[in-house]
Design a protein around this motif. Structure first.
Motif, PDB file in Angstrom:
ATOM      1  N   LEU A  39       0.928  -1.358   0.441  1.00  0.00           N
ATOM      2  CA  LEU A  39      -0.052  -0.041  -0.155  1.00  0.00           C
ATOM      3  C   LEU A  39       0.396   1.107   0.117  1.00  0.00           C
ATOM      4  CD1 LEU A  39      -2.475  -1.105   2.452  1.00  0.00           C
ATOM      5  CD2 LEU A  39      -3.318  -1.056  -0.155  1.00  0.00           C
ATOM      6  N   THR A  40       1.959   0.949   0.162  1.00  0.00           N
ATOM      7  CA  THR A  40       2.370   2.165  -0.290  1.00  0.00           C
ATOM      8  C   THR A  40       4.092   2.384  -1.119  1.00  0.00           C
ATOM      9  OG1 THR A  40       4.764   1.283   1.733  1.00  0.00           O
ATOM     10  CG2 THR A  40       2.959   3.040   2.682  1.00  0.00           C
ATOM     11  N   GLY A 101      -5.494  -2.502   6.366  1.00  0.00           N
ATOM     12  CA  GLY A 101      -4.855  -1.607   5.200  1.00  0.00           C
ATOM     13  C   GLY A 101      -6.317  -0.779   4.782  1.00  0.00           C
ATOM     14  N   VAL A 102      -7.465  -0.831   4.733  1.00  0.00           N
ATOM     15  CA  VAL A 102      -8.687   0.569   4.167  1.00  0.00           C
ATOM     16  C   VAL A 102      -8.537   1.535   5.464  1.00  0.00           C
ATOM     17  CG1 VAL A 102     -11.213   0.462   4.746  1.00  0.00           C
ATOM     18  CG2 VAL A 102      -9.812  -1.783   4.016  1.00  0.00           C
ATOM     19  N   ARG A 105      -5.953   3.692   3.519  1.00  0.00           N
ATOM     20  CA  ARG A 105      -6.395   4.197   2.039  1.00  0.00           C
ATOM     21  C   ARG A 105      -7.665   5.424   2.497  1.00  0.00           C
ATOM     22  NH1 ARG A 105      -2.888   3.970  -1.280  1.00  0.00           N
ATOM     23  NH2 ARG A 105      -2.481   1.723  -1.920  1.00  0.00           N
ATOM     24  N   ASP A 108      -5.716   8.315   3.481  1.00  0.00           N
ATOM     25  CA  ASP A 108      -4.615   8.865   2.398  1.00  0.00           C
ATOM     26  C   ASP A 108      -5.679   9.829   1.412  1.00  0.00           C
ATOM     27  OD1 ASP A 108      -3.237   8.815   0.144  1.00  0.00           O
ATOM     28  OD2 ASP A 108      -3.461   7.312  -0.877  1.00  0.00           O
ATOM     29  N   ALA A 109      -7.563   9.786   1.343  1.00  0.00           N
ATOM     30  CA  ALA A 109      -8.302   9.669   0.600  1.00  0.00           C
ATOM     31  C   ALA A 109      -8.128  11.668   1.534  1.00  0.00           C
ATOM     32  CB  ALA A 109      -9.069   9.175   0.632  1.00  0.00           C
ATOM     33  N   HIS A 114      -0.782  14.227  -0.284  1.00  0.00           N
ATOM     34  CA  HIS A 114      -0.790  12.413  -0.629  1.00  0.00           C
ATOM     35  C   HIS A 114       0.259  11.594   0.368  1.00  0.00           C
ATOM     36  CE1 HIS A 114      -3.715  11.848  -4.436  1.00  0.00           C
ATOM     37  NE2 HIS A 114      -2.385  14.055  -4.552  1.00  0.00           N
ATOM     38  N   ARG A 116       1.266   8.830   0.243  1.00  0.00           N
ATOM     39  CA  ARG A 116       2.844   8.288  -0.821  1.00  0.00           C
ATOM     40  C   ARG A 116       3.140   9.582  -0.941  1.00  0.00           C
ATOM     41  NH1 ARG A 116       1.957   4.188  -3.734  1.00  0.00           N
ATOM     42  NH2 ARG A 116      -0.358   2.776  -3.818  1.00  0.00           N
TER      43      ARG A 116
END
Length: 147
Positions: A39-40, A101-102, A105, A108-109, A114, A116
């Motif tokens: 995820l990264t 993980g969710v 995400r 991140d949203a 970001h 990332r």
């Protein structure tokens, strides 16, 4: 002073259960690392241990602590029967990996900028501490939600 007797069978069963729960917990933590790596951006292990990227290390540490809370809770609340308890711990531990993980995400949203870009930035950022704290808090809620 009465020392009493030692039940070697009971002791052996306890040692075996300890080893098996350890294997389940270690496997869940390892899968959690793999999930976070996926995820990264880039190779997380390389970023943390070779590049010494502080932001990647903060996120890794927070996610591992969160997953540890989940695994410990899964083990403590698992069925008393060894087989069912191991399955309970594995299933709820894996569910914790998925939910973390969710959460990553979703962070991140909803977090400005970001995630990332944050992970690959080489200068330590307060945002990494904020995201790491959020992951840890989400892991604690996740652990408390285990039934």
């Amino acid at each position: 002073m009465e020392f009493g007797s030692v039940d070697a069978t009971l002791l052996g069963q306890g040692v075996l259960a300890t080893l098996l729960y350890f294997v389940v917990g270690f496997a869940v933590l390892a899968l959690g690392f793999v999930a976070l790596d996926v995820l990264t951006p880039g190779n997380l292990r390389h970023q943390v241990y070779t590049d010494r990227n502080p932001n990647a290390a903060i996120l890794l540490a927070a996610n591992h602590l969160a997953l540890a809370l989940i695994v410990v809770t899964a083990i403590l609340t698992s069925d008393d029967a060894l087989g069912q308890g191991l399955v309970d711990s594995l299933v709820y531990g894996l569910l914790g990996v998925v939910l973390q993980g969710v959460a990553l995400r979703l962070l991140d949203a909803f977090v400005p900028g970001h995630l990332r870009a944050l992970v690959t930035e080489t200068r330590m950022s307060g945002a990494a501490w904020a995201v790491g704290s959020s992951l840890l808090a989400i892991g604690a809620v996740n652990a408390a939600a285990l039934s």
